[in-house]
Design an enzyme around this catalytic site. Structure first.
Site, PDB file in Angstrom:
ATOM      1  N   THR A   1       0.959  -0.811   0.169  1.00 46.92           N
ATOM      2  CA  THR A   1      -0.381   0.288   0.107  1.00 46.92           C
ATOM      3  C   THR A   1       0.792   1.074   0.254  1.00 46.92           C
ATOM      4  O   THR A   1       0.521   1.837  -1.132  1.00 46.92           O
ATOM      5  CB  THR A   1      -1.063   0.299   1.433  1.00 46.92           C
ATOM      6  OG1 THR A   1      -1.971  -1.070   1.012  1.00 46.92           O
ATOM      7  CG2 THR A   1      -1.731   1.554   1.535  1.00 46.92           C
TER       8      THR A   1
ATOM      9  N   THR B   1       6.101  11.179   6.896  1.00 49.60           N
ATOM     10  CA  THR B   1       5.810  11.107   8.428  1.00 49.60           C
ATOM     11  C   THR B   1       7.882  11.706   8.325  1.00 49.60           C
ATOM     12  O   THR B   1       8.054  12.011   7.457  1.00 49.60           O
ATOM     13  CB  THR B   1       5.272   9.858   8.562  1.00 49.60           C
ATOM     14  OG1 THR B   1       6.254   9.564   9.939  1.00 49.60           O
ATOM     15  CG2 THR B   1       6.016   9.020   7.850  1.00 49.60           C
ATOM     16  N   ASP B   2       7.079  12.254   9.475  1.00 45.21           N
ATOM     17  CA  ASP B   2       8.604  12.521  10.042  1.00 45.21           C
ATOM     18  C   ASP B   2       9.661  11.602  10.014  1.00 45.21           C
ATOM     19  O   ASP B   2      10.531  11.897  10.429  1.00 45.21           O
ATOM     20  CB  ASP B   2       8.299  13.356  12.055  1.00 45.21           C
ATOM     21  CG  ASP B   2       8.070  12.684  12.302  1.00 45.21           C
ATOM     22  OD1 ASP B   2       7.710  11.417  12.344  1.00 45.21           O
ATOM     23  OD2 ASP B   2       7.935  13.344  13.687  1.00 45.21           O
ATOM     24  N   GLU B   3       8.839   9.711  10.696  1.00 45.21           N
ATOM     25  CA  GLU B   3      10.064   9.261  10.309  1.00 45.21           C
ATOM     26  C   GLU B   3      10.533   8.910   9.037  1.00 45.21           C
ATOM     27  O   GLU B   3      11.992   7.331   9.517  1.00 45.21           O
ATOM     28  CB  GLU B   3       9.187   8.329  10.801  1.00 45.21           C
ATOM     29  CG  GLU B   3       7.946   7.774  12.229  1.00 45.21           C
ATOM     30  CD  GLU B   3       7.605   7.082  12.756  1.00 45.21           C
ATOM     31  OE1 GLU B   3       7.893   5.922  12.165  1.00 45.21           O
ATOM     32  OE2 GLU B   3       6.821   7.488  13.784  1.00 45.21           O
TER      33      GLU B   3
ATOM     34  N   TYR C   1       7.775   0.338   8.187  1.00 46.66           N
ATOM     35  CA  TYR C   1       6.703   1.590   8.245  1.00 46.66           C
ATOM     36  C   TYR C   1       7.438   2.585   7.208  1.00 46.66           C
ATOM     37  O   TYR C   1       7.144   3.057   6.440  1.00 46.66           O
ATOM     38  CB  TYR C   1       6.331   1.871   9.495  1.00 46.66           C
ATOM     39  CG  TYR C   1       5.005   2.706   9.678  1.00 46.66           C
ATOM     40  CD1 TYR C   1       4.079   3.423   8.535  1.00 46.66           C
ATOM     41  CD2 TYR C   1       6.273   4.222   9.992  1.00 46.66           C
ATOM     42  CE1 TYR C   1       3.275   4.318   8.626  1.00 46.66           C
ATOM     43  CE2 TYR C   1       5.318   5.208  10.308  1.00 46.66           C
ATOM     44  CZ  TYR C   1       4.267   5.527   9.272  1.00 46.66           C
ATOM     45  OH  TYR C   1       3.390   6.584   9.268  1.00 46.66           O
TER      46      TYR C   1
ATOM     47  N   LYS D   1       7.192   4.049   4.035  1.00 47.81           N
ATOM     48  CA  LYS D   1       6.591   5.514   3.559  1.00 47.81           C
ATOM     49  C   LYS D   1       8.080   6.790   2.878  1.00 47.81           C
ATOM     50  O   LYS D   1       7.833   7.683   2.067  1.00 47.81           O
ATOM     51  CB  LYS D   1       6.453   6.687   4.964  1.00 47.81           C
ATOM     52  CG  LYS D   1       5.842   5.929   6.004  1.00 47.81           C
ATOM     53  CD  LYS D   1       4.564   6.323   5.070  1.00 47.81           C
ATOM     54  CE  LYS D   1       3.741   7.671   5.176  1.00 47.81           C
ATOM     55  NZ  LYS D   1       2.136   7.907   4.442  1.00 47.81           N
TER      56      LYS D   1
END
Ligand code: NAD
Ligand code: DAU
Length: 338
Positions: A101, A126-128, A151, A155
Site C-alpha cells: 500500500t 511522516t517525520d519517521e 513502516y 513511507k
C-alpha cells in the site's frame, strides 16, 4: 475544487475531510478507502447521508482501473493521499502490506494522476522517514532519509518515488512530513488512545523500554491545516515539515493522562522495547512557517485534555472499532512483550 482524498475513513483523513468541507463551501470531496481494520466508514456517515459535497467510494489505491475510472468519471482536480498502513508495530510483525500500500499504492495513485493530468497531488508522509535524533537538533527538509522501521522505510520509498515523478515528469506533487498526531478518531493501537482504554479499564499501561523516547506531538487539526496550506499554496516538488513544538517523553504523556483520568501511576508497566525504536523526533517547520504561513495553534496540555474528553464522550466508537482483527494483533503483540 473537486478533491480525491484517499484513506479518509482513518484518523487524520476523517478530521481533514470534516475540516475542509466546513472551510471550503466550493470544494467537494470523493473519499476512496479500502476500509482496512483501521478504516471506519461510520466516522463520516453523517456526511454520506446529508452532505451532497461528499461521496464515499470503497476501494483500494492499488487498483489501477478503479483509480483511473474515478479520476475520469468524477472529474477530479487534485489528490490528497492519506491512505496507508500506519502502525509501526504491525510493520514489524509483517512488512508486506506496508510495501504493497505505502509504496505500490502510492505509486499507482501518482501514475494514474499523471496520466489523467491531475493539477495537484499532495502525498502525506511522516517525520519517521528521517530516522532518529540524538538529544539535540531537529529534522529539516534536507535531513537525509534514514528510516529504521519497515513502516518508515515504506513511507520513505513513496517519498523517493514522489521526488522521481517530479524530476522526471514534472508531475505537480508536494510532500508533507508531520510529527505524531493526536486527537479525535485515532485508532486505539496508537499510544494515546491505547493508554486511555487501558487506564479506563484499570488495566496495565504498557510503556516500551524506559519510557524516555521523545515524540513531537501535534493536534490533528493543526496537521490538517498544514496539508491544506500545502495543497493551496505549496511549491511543486517541495517537501514540507510540520510539527507541534511539543516534545514530550512517552512516560510524561502517560503520567499526564493518568492524572487527567484520576488513575494511579501504579498502572504503568515497563515492557520489552519496540525493536529499532526511534529515540527522539523533533521537527523544524520554519520552511512551512515562512512559505505557507503555518503555525501549530493548540498547546499540548490543552489538546490532550480535549482528546481525553472526546474519548470519554465516544465510548461506543471505541468499542465498535475494536474488531476481531484488532484484538488478535493486540493480544499477541503485548503477550510477547511481557
Ligand atoms: P490510519 O491507519 O488511521 O488510517 C489509514 C486509512 O487508510 C484507513 O482508513 C484505511 O482503511 C485506509 N487504507 C489503508 N490501505 C488502503 C488502501 N490500500 N487503499 C485505500 N485505503 C487504504 O492512519 P492515520 O494515522 O490517519 O495516517 C494517515 C496518513 O498520515 C498515513 O499516510 C500516515 O503515514 C501519515 N501520518 C500519520 C501520522 C500520525 O501521527 N498518525 C503522522 C504523520 C503522517
Ligand atoms: O511520527 C509520526 C508517526 O507517528 C506516524 O507516521 C505513524 O503513522 C504513527 O503511528 C506514529 O508513530 P509512533 O510509532 O511514534 O506512534 P505510536 O503511537 O505507535 O507510539 C508513540 C510512542 O509511544 C513511541 O515511542 C512508542 C511508544 N509506545 C507505543 C505503544 C503503542 C509505548 O510505549 N507503548 C505502546 O503500547
Amino acid at each position: 475544487m473537486k478533491l480525491l482524498v484517499t484513506g479518509g475513513c482513518g484518523f487524520i483523513g476523517t478530521n481533514f475531510i470534516r475540516l475542509m468541507l466546513d472551510a471550503h463551501p466550493d470544494w467537494s470531496i470523493v473519499n476512496l478507502d479500502k476500509l482496512t481494520y483501521a478504516g471506519n466508514r461510520l466516522n463520516l456517515l453523517d456526511l454520506e447521508e446529508n452532505a451532497p459535497r461528499y461521496e464515499f467510494v470503497h476501494g483500494d489505491i492499488c487498483n489501477r482501473e478503479l483509480v483511473m475510472d474515478l479520476l475520469n468519471d468524477k472529474r477530479l482536480d487534485a489528490v490528497v493521499n492519506f491512505a496507508a498502513e500506519s502502525h509501526v508495530d504491525r510493520s514489524i510483525n509483517d512488512p508486506s502490506p506496508f510495501v504493497t500500500t505505502n509504496v505500490g499504492g502510492a505509486q499507482n495513485l501518482m501514475e494514474c494522476a499523471r496520466q489523467r493530468g491531475i493539477e495537484r497531488f499532495v502525498h502525506v508522509s511522516t517525520d519517521e522517514v528521517y530516522g532518529t535524533l540524538g538529544p539535540s537538533g531537529k529534522f529539516t527538509e534536507t535531513t537525509p532519509l534514514s528510516p529504521n522501521s519497515p513502516y518508515s522505510a515504506s513511507k520513505a520509498g513513496a517519498d523517493l518515488m514522489a521526488r522521481a515523478y517530479f524530476e522526471t515528469y514534472h508531475f505537480p506533487i508536494l510532500i508533507t512530513r508531520c510529527s505524531n498526531n493526536y486527537g479525535p478518531y485515532q485508532f486505539p493501537e496508537k499510544l494515546i488512545p491505547l493508554m486511555f482504554l487501558s487506564a479506563k479499564a484499570d488495566k496495565s499501561l504498557p510503556v516500551y523500554g524506559d519510557g524516555l523516547n521523545v515524540r513531537d506531538w501535534i493536534y490533528v487539526d493543526d496537521h490538517c491545516r498544514g496539508v491544506e496550506l500545502t495543497l493551496t499554496k505549496g511549491r511543486e516538488g517541495q517537501a514540507y515539515n510540520f510539527g507541534g513544538n511539543a516534545e514530550e517523553t512517552n512516560i510524561s504523556v502517560v503520567k499526564t493522562m493518568l492524572s487527567i483520568l484520576g488513575k494511579p501511576e501504579s498502572l504503568i508497566t515497563f515492557v520489552t522495547d519496540r525493536p529499532g525504536h526511534d529515540k527522539r523526533y523533533a521537527m523544524d517547520f520554519s520552511l512551512a512557517a515562512r512559505e505557507l504561513g503555518f503555525a501549530p495553534t493548540l498547546p499540548f496540555s490543552e489538546g490532550l485534555a480535549r482528546t481525553v474528553a472526546w474519548y470519554e464522550a465516544n465510548g461506543p466508537w471505541l468499542e465498535q472499532v475494536q474488531s476481531g482483527e484488532y484484538r488478535t494483533f493486540m493480544d499477541t503483540w503485548y503477550e510477547e512483550r511481557g
